[in-house]
Design an enzyme around this catalytic site. Sequence first.
Site, PDB file in Angstrom:
ATOM      1  N   LYS A  33      79.840  -9.534 127.656  1.00 41.41           N
ATOM      2  CA  LYS A  33      79.428 -10.939 127.772  1.00 41.41           C
ATOM      3  C   LYS A  33      78.158 -11.251 126.981  1.00 41.41           C
ATOM      4  O   LYS A  33      78.047 -12.331 126.403  1.00 41.41           O
ATOM      5  CB  LYS A  33      79.255 -11.335 129.232  1.00 41.41           C
ATOM      6  CG  LYS A  33      78.011 -10.802 129.922  1.00 41.41           C
ATOM      7  CD  LYS A  33      77.902 -11.352 131.332  1.00 41.41           C
ATOM      8  CE  LYS A  33      76.671 -10.800 132.038  1.00 41.41           C
ATOM      9  NZ  LYS A  33      75.419 -11.312 131.480  1.00 41.41           N
ATOM     10  N   THR A  34      77.206 -10.315 126.940  1.00 46.32           N
ATOM     11  CA  THR A  34      75.967 -10.594 126.214  1.00 46.32           C
ATOM     12  C   THR A  34      76.249 -10.776 124.728  1.00 46.32           C
ATOM     13  O   THR A  34      75.652 -11.636 124.063  1.00 46.32           O
ATOM     14  CB  THR A  34      74.954  -9.448 126.421  1.00 46.32           C
ATOM     15  OG1 THR A  34      74.742  -9.251 127.820  1.00 46.32           O
ATOM     16  CG2 THR A  34      73.626  -9.775 125.761  1.00 46.32           C
ATOM     17  N   ASP A 218      73.649 -17.992 131.749  1.00 45.20           N
ATOM     18  CA  ASP A 218      74.181 -16.655 132.008  1.00 45.20           C
ATOM     19  C   ASP A 218      74.162 -16.389 133.521  1.00 45.20           C
ATOM     20  O   ASP A 218      73.342 -16.965 134.252  1.00 45.20           O
ATOM     21  CB  ASP A 218      73.321 -15.611 131.281  1.00 45.20           C
ATOM     22  CG  ASP A 218      73.923 -14.216 131.348  1.00 45.20           C
ATOM     23  OD1 ASP A 218      75.132 -14.097 131.634  1.00 45.20           O
ATOM     24  OD2 ASP A 218      73.186 -13.245 131.111  1.00 45.20           O
ATOM     25  N   GLU A 219      75.048 -15.518 133.998  1.00 44.23           N
ATOM     26  CA  GLU A 219      75.134 -15.142 135.421  1.00 44.23           C
ATOM     27  C   GLU A 219      75.221 -16.384 136.306  1.00 44.23           C
ATOM     28  O   GLU A 219      74.536 -16.519 137.325  1.00 44.23           O
ATOM     29  CB  GLU A 219      73.909 -14.295 135.828  1.00 44.23           C
ATOM     30  CG  GLU A 219      73.714 -13.024 135.013  1.00 44.23           C
ATOM     31  CD  GLU A 219      74.716 -11.920 135.369  1.00 44.23           C
ATOM     32  OE1 GLU A 219      75.660 -12.193 136.130  1.00 44.23           O
ATOM     33  OE2 GLU A 219      74.553 -10.802 134.873  1.00 44.23           O
ATOM     34  N   GLN A 249      81.501 -10.783 140.921  1.00 45.99           N
ATOM     35  CA  GLN A 249      80.221 -10.079 141.020  1.00 45.99           C
ATOM     36  C   GLN A 249      79.148 -10.938 141.683  1.00 45.99           C
ATOM     37  O   GLN A 249      77.954 -10.717 141.483  1.00 45.99           O
ATOM     38  CB  GLN A 249      79.757  -9.615 139.635  1.00 45.99           C
ATOM     39  CG  GLN A 249      80.684  -8.610 138.991  1.00 45.99           C
ATOM     40  CD  GLN A 249      80.134  -8.051 137.694  1.00 45.99           C
ATOM     41  OE1 GLN A 249      79.167  -7.261 137.665  1.00 45.99           O
ATOM     42  NE2 GLN A 249      80.723  -8.438 136.579  1.00 45.99           N
ATOM     43  N   ARG A 600      80.254   0.322 137.907  1.00 39.00           N
ATOM     44  CA  ARG A 600      79.052   0.878 137.252  1.00 39.00           C
ATOM     45  C   ARG A 600      79.355   2.236 136.614  1.00 39.00           C
ATOM     46  O   ARG A 600      78.601   2.705 135.762  1.00 39.00           O
ATOM     47  CB  ARG A 600      77.911   1.088 138.251  1.00 39.00           C
ATOM     48  CG  ARG A 600      77.402  -0.115 139.016  1.00 39.00           C
ATOM     49  CD  ARG A 600      77.057  -1.270 138.132  1.00 39.00           C
ATOM     50  NE  ARG A 600      78.157  -2.206 138.059  1.00 39.00           N
ATOM     51  CZ  ARG A 600      78.257  -3.197 137.176  1.00 39.00           C
ATOM     52  NH1 ARG A 600      77.327  -3.344 136.261  1.00 39.00           N
ATOM     53  NH2 ARG A 600      79.288  -4.010 137.174  1.00 39.00           N
TER      54      ARG A 600
END
Length: 738
Positions: A33-34, A218-219, A249, A600
């Site tokens: 995503k970044t 973002d987020e 998330q 993770r």
Amino acid sequence: MLDLLEGLNEPQAAAVSRLEGPVLILAGAGSGKTRVITHRIANLILNRRTDSICALTFTNKAAAEMQERVSHLVPSLPFNVQIKTFHSLCLYILRRETSYLGMNSGFTVYDSVLQESLIKQVIKDLHEDPKQYKPSSLVGIFSSWKDSMTDPDGYVRKENFSHRSQMISSIYEEYEKRKKKNQAFDFGDLILRTVQLFQEFPELLKKYQDRWNYIMVDEYQDTNKTQYTLVRLLSGERGNLCVVGDDDQSIYSWRGADISNILNFEKDFPNAFVVKLEENYRSTSRIIRAASKVISNNSDRKDKELFTNNEEGETISLSEFENENEEAYDTVRKVRSGSARGAEYKDFAIFYRTNAQSRYFEESLRSAGIPYKIFGGFRFFDRAEIKDMIAYLNVVANPLDSTSLLRIVNTPPRGIGEASLEKIREFSIKEGISFLEAIGHPSLPLKKASLGKAKELYHLFQDLIEKKEKGELPSKIALEIVERSGWVEYMERNSHDEEAISRVENVREFVNSIEEYETREDSPNLEEYLNQISLLTSEEDSAQLTDYVHLMTVHNAKGLEFPTVFITGLEEGTFPHLMSLEEPKGEEEERRLFYVALTRAREKLYLSYCRNSRKFGKVEPRIPSRFLPEIPGECFGEEGALSRKGVRRPEGPPTASAGAYQNYQPKAKETSFSAPENSGSPLGEEAEIREGDRVKHAQFGAGIVVSVQGTGKNRKVKIRFGGLEKNFFLAYTPLEKL
């Protein structure tokens, strides 16, 4: 444009190319995503020839990384492009618009330390006890009001106009008055006041809407109400709002995050362009299949499925242990084994649901001589509540230790104020006696109320000292401190406070640590235990370490990744956490938390749970987490294999030598996944149970069913145990009908 799309998959390219109108980018874990965000910003700058861009995120680290990556794509980053956190953007605006605020441009921004200091002064001036109205807790309450755009009146009504809620409201009002007089804002003010300015002054809002035609967030799943309102205002009629996030998330509802912001984006913007980034580049295929299957059990989520083209990878390991000590011991054995094969310690991460669980892993890692760091928290014996318990025990072991006594004389609050403490000091010096003796002296010059509390504390210590001298076990003394001091009772009255719950769990683990010390020693005594603790708390700081095992709660793991991950304590009541299950959407958030933990891991994933755990001296049976059966059996290998450990390590504590761990090989047998034997079993979701039935719970004992609600897996009962009421899911809770 071709250069910016090079190396992107089709959905990523679509997200980067769509520049106009509302855009929702659902970015699954490890989906890049970044890269998409930064390439989209670069595309706006290079192909729309615009610098009218404002990109928002949550942390300075994330903003700095975004800024750096955009600068590598754009030769000269325009000055007007803003890549900031929500708070830094609002501070940027407020500094420039002080004429609207009626404040000086040099206003102060209070951090939590300054907030607590001002609140403490307000409490003192209102003649209230800062122990009863803890400033750090009030900082959290006040911030939550601002984040949710609510007011004190709503809080007072919710608390049924209790005296405490009305006093908190009064403290807040006075705190706000003084802050304004001091020309100061706190962090909660920054976003709220910016929103209020935009709502009150349309011309000011239009100024910033014209300045930033393109808004990116973002987020987005972590936004609260004020952040959501700010973003909607800035995007204005143009609607050039691009939000990036993953509803799967969303794990911060306790911090005010509102998952409905991302779930309702298409309702807020009916013409929104939606793109799903579902390809994971981080983890093995087996790990991703496990995570995708688990999260599919949630109902409040967007329709998507994470997948990967990575290799199949190793099977997921699932182990059952007798207790937490054995779980920690075996986890560390696996870390040592991986290190012997060439892995670095920093390749390993150990996750747990609550901070209190770290103790077992800390002790095992220290015993094995393996360096570690607690990520986002303190080492177990450095936590304030543990230091408080140690201070109590120090006074029992050494009645002349006035420093330890002063630490806990008002823990929990006893109404012995600073003025009384100063009189006690003066009296002890004048009479030539210890501080403890002064507290119990019949001639102590205190007011009646304070004198009564001082004598009560003195008698508690006298009883404990006498029991110690008669050979009472240290754990029994600690339990009596917990019960008679009122410390845990005080914490439980504040059980709505997440921090308070964590402190109670830590105290429980501290008592467990003493009992474990007693099992290792032929002649356990309080002084020897305290000597061992002093060595642990005086260890060198780990700040200079470069290679170490990571220990953290799952909440702190979000955004990180490791080659090897251990997810521990997967029992009902621990993960999912009992307190979370009492919330309306608690189970789904706990499942999202488990999903975050699973994703993770890059290469190897270990899952484990215990058959039994110890709570304040009582061994209690446990059953495996409801999330474990949701993982497809093939992810564990043949027949969904479960390694059940014989769990008896060598006599005595493990040593730092490699041999002690290399020689320890617990017996394991392969079996299909099932609840451990002797753990009790749930009555089941279809059990014949009704209001008024008497039942027995493994932890809380006998109780009366108050109500039964829901159907199937969501069938829930409320049970009253004495004066305590608890909610449980029938499908997962071991209950016995009486």
